[in-house]
Design an enzyme around this catalytic site. Structure first.
Site, short mmCIF file in Angstrom:
data_model
loop_
_atom_site.label_atom_id
_atom_site.label_comp_id
_atom_site.label_asym_id
_atom_site.label_seq_id
_atom_site.Cartn_x
_atom_site.Cartn_y
_atom_site.Cartn_z
N TRP A 33 -76.22 -10.16 8.69
CA TRP A 33 -77.39 -11.04 8.72
C TRP A 33 -78.18 -10.96 10.02
O TRP A 33 -78.98 -11.87 10.31
CB TRP A 33 -76.98 -12.50 8.43
CG TRP A 33 -75.97 -12.61 7.33
CD1 TRP A 33 -76.03 -12.01 6.11
CD2 TRP A 33 -74.74 -13.37 7.34
NE1 TRP A 33 -74.92 -12.34 5.36
CE2 TRP A 33 -74.13 -13.17 6.09
CE3 TRP A 33 -74.12 -14.19 8.30
CZ2 TRP A 33 -72.89 -13.75 5.77
CZ3 TRP A 33 -72.90 -14.77 7.97
CH2 TRP A 33 -72.30 -14.55 6.71
N ASP B 72 -80.32 -14.41 3.89
CA ASP B 72 -80.59 -13.92 2.54
C ASP B 72 -82.03 -14.15 2.10
O ASP B 72 -82.61 -15.21 2.33
CB ASP B 72 -79.68 -14.62 1.53
CG ASP B 72 -78.23 -14.17 1.67
OD1 ASP B 72 -77.93 -13.42 2.62
OD2 ASP B 72 -77.41 -14.58 0.83
N ASP C 47 -69.72 -7.73 4.01
CA ASP C 47 -70.32 -9.01 4.37
C ASP C 47 -69.61 -9.66 5.57
O ASP C 47 -68.63 -9.13 6.08
CB ASP C 47 -70.29 -9.92 3.12
CG ASP C 47 -71.49 -10.86 3.03
OD1 ASP C 47 -72.15 -11.10 4.05
OD2 ASP C 47 -71.75 -11.38 1.92
C1 GLA Z 1 -74.05 -13.23 1.45
C2 GLA Z 1 -74.91 -11.98 1.46
C3 GLA Z 1 -75.59 -11.83 0.13
C4 GLA Z 1 -74.58 -11.78 -1.00
C5 GLA Z 1 -73.67 -13.00 -0.94
C6 GLA Z 1 -72.50 -12.89 -1.90
O1 GLA Z 1 -74.83 -14.39 1.37
O2 GLA Z 1 -75.83 -12.01 2.50
O3 GLA Z 1 -76.42 -10.67 0.10
O4 GLA Z 1 -73.80 -10.60 -0.86
O5 GLA Z 1 -73.14 -13.20 0.35
O6 GLA Z 1 -71.68 -14.01 -1.87
#
Ligand code: GLA
Length: 396
Positions: free
Chosen positions: A191, A212, A157
């Site tokens: 992202w 997300d 991440d």
């Molecule tokens: C980010 C990621 C999600 C998830 C969360 C966990 O938002 O994009 O897919 O892994 O972190 O905290």
């Protein structure tokens, strides 16, 4: 002078063939050979968030097998954020001892014993999004630790990364995973901020293309996007996907309760058209027959997993009515007729939009009805429910 060049040339050739040095030449960085079709599995985040523990993960592995998901191709069981405890005196990352008292090696062994693969989550920054320890400055140590636990998949991440450069940060972990000696699928979760499709092909096996997902048809909420918002961001990304390197429009929400069955079928169909990783995000141990029938539709999964690895694209749009098409390895086309409007509507796919001549007779199969609809010439029309799809395979 000539002799000096010759000597330099020899030294350069020797360096280029030395192990570990070739990696400095980007052209010589080979793919890791994994994820030749989009990864399939389950991830804890969409349904359980930070509520992870070893019983839950073992339960997900059990349910993946018992429900028929494993037989349909789902393979990776991935613990997302919040499994972490603290680093020990030597800097080694430990799982949370309350949530994972048996340790992650034992959990990995359990997952493997079910014939499945084991995945976890970390972050390129100081801390994860859930404020657990990130891997920054510990990349090689963590990758070695993951390999010792039997990890097969790492989602990495991008929270708390400050001024870090994404390309450099993901390259470091990619190198660390390779140095661990274990084949580990590398899932880049940045992202889409720095357009990873333009730099990540030989670094990771998949890269997130958006913020997300949440369990909603359309509309943004803070950093989260509905299914249609995410789909719109994928339309131009088809040139960047292929075997071993996939665009990742985020994990599935099918079965989490916020959408209708038609909306979930549309979500799943479009992910298959996009050659997206199929990471279920629901409670596998408690899913309805309808959810299971969506997630295990063999003909739709076969589109996602097609060996050609060509991502589908939008070939026609008329307001809320769209046609998406994807070339398959047998020369046929997968087609989705997508109705984003608030009532049923007729949608037509024309052969010319698929790269076929208009006079060509082709057989049409409906992948949700599991039914062949005979031959058509030049075009095929169907009535599509609101927020729904008709998904077809068209074979000349
Ligand atoms: C980010 C990621 C999600 C998830 C969360 C966990 O938002 O994009 O897919 O892994 O972190 O905290």
């Amino acid at each position: 002078m000539t002799r000096l060049f010759a000597v330099c040339g020899l030294i350069a050739a020797a360096l280029a063939s030395a192990p570990g040095v070739a990696a400095e030449n980007p052209a010589a960085r080979p793919a890791n050979g994994l994820a030749l079709t989009p990864p399939m599995g389950w991830n804890s985040w969409n349904r359980f968030g930070c509520n992870v523990n070893e019983q839950r993960i073992r339960g997900a592995a059990d349910a993946m097998v018992a429900s028929g998901m494993a037989a349909a191709g789902y393979e990776y069981v991935v613990i997302d954020d919040c499994w972490h405890g603290v680093r020990d005196a030597g800097g080694n990352i430990q799982p949370d001892p309350q949530r994972f008292p048996s340790g992650l090696k034992a959990l990995g062994d359990y997952v493997h014993a079910q014939g499945l693969k084991f995945g976890i989550y970390s972050d390129a920054g100081e801390r994860t999004c859930g404020e657990r320890p990130g891997s920054r400055g510990h990349e090689f140590q963590d990758a070695w630790q993951y390999a010792a636990w039997g990890v097969d998949y790492l989602k990495y991440d991008w929270c708390n990364t400050g001024t870090q450069d994404p390309h450099a940060s993901y390259l470091t972990m990619s190198d660390a995973l390779r140095a661990s000696g274990r084949p580990i699928v590398f899932s880049i979760c940045e992202w889409g901020n720095s357009k990873p499709w333009s730099w990540a092909k030989d670094i990771g096996n998949l890269w997130r293309t958006s913020g997300d997902i949440y369990d909603h048809w359309q509309g943004r909420k803070e950093y989260m996007l509905g299914v249609m918002d995410i789909v719109d961001l994928q339309a131009e990304l088809y040139p960047f996907a292929g075997p071993g390197h996939w665009n990742d429009p985020d994990m599935l929400e099918v079965g989490n309760g916020g959408m209708t069955a038609d909306e979930y079928r549309a979500h799943f169909s479009l992910w298959a058209m996009l050659a997206a990783p199929l990471m279920a995000g629901n409670d596998l141990a408690a899913m309805s027959a309808e959810t299971k029938s969506i997630l295990t539709n063999r003909e739709v999964i076969a589109v996602d997993q097609d060996a050609l690895g060509a991502q589908g694209r939008r070939v026609a749009k008329n307001g809320d009515l769209e046609v998406w098409a994807r070339p398959l390895s047998d020369g046929s086309r997968a087609v989705v007729l997508l109705n984003r409007s608030a009532g049923p509507a007729a949608i037509t796919v024309r052969w010319t939009g698929l790269g076929y001549p208009a006079h060509l007779p082709a057989s049409v199969r409906d992948l949700w009805q599991g039914k062949s609809l005979g031959k058509s010439r030049g075009a095929f029309a169907a009535t599509v429910p609101m927020h729904g799809v008709v998904m077809l395979k068209i074979t000349p």
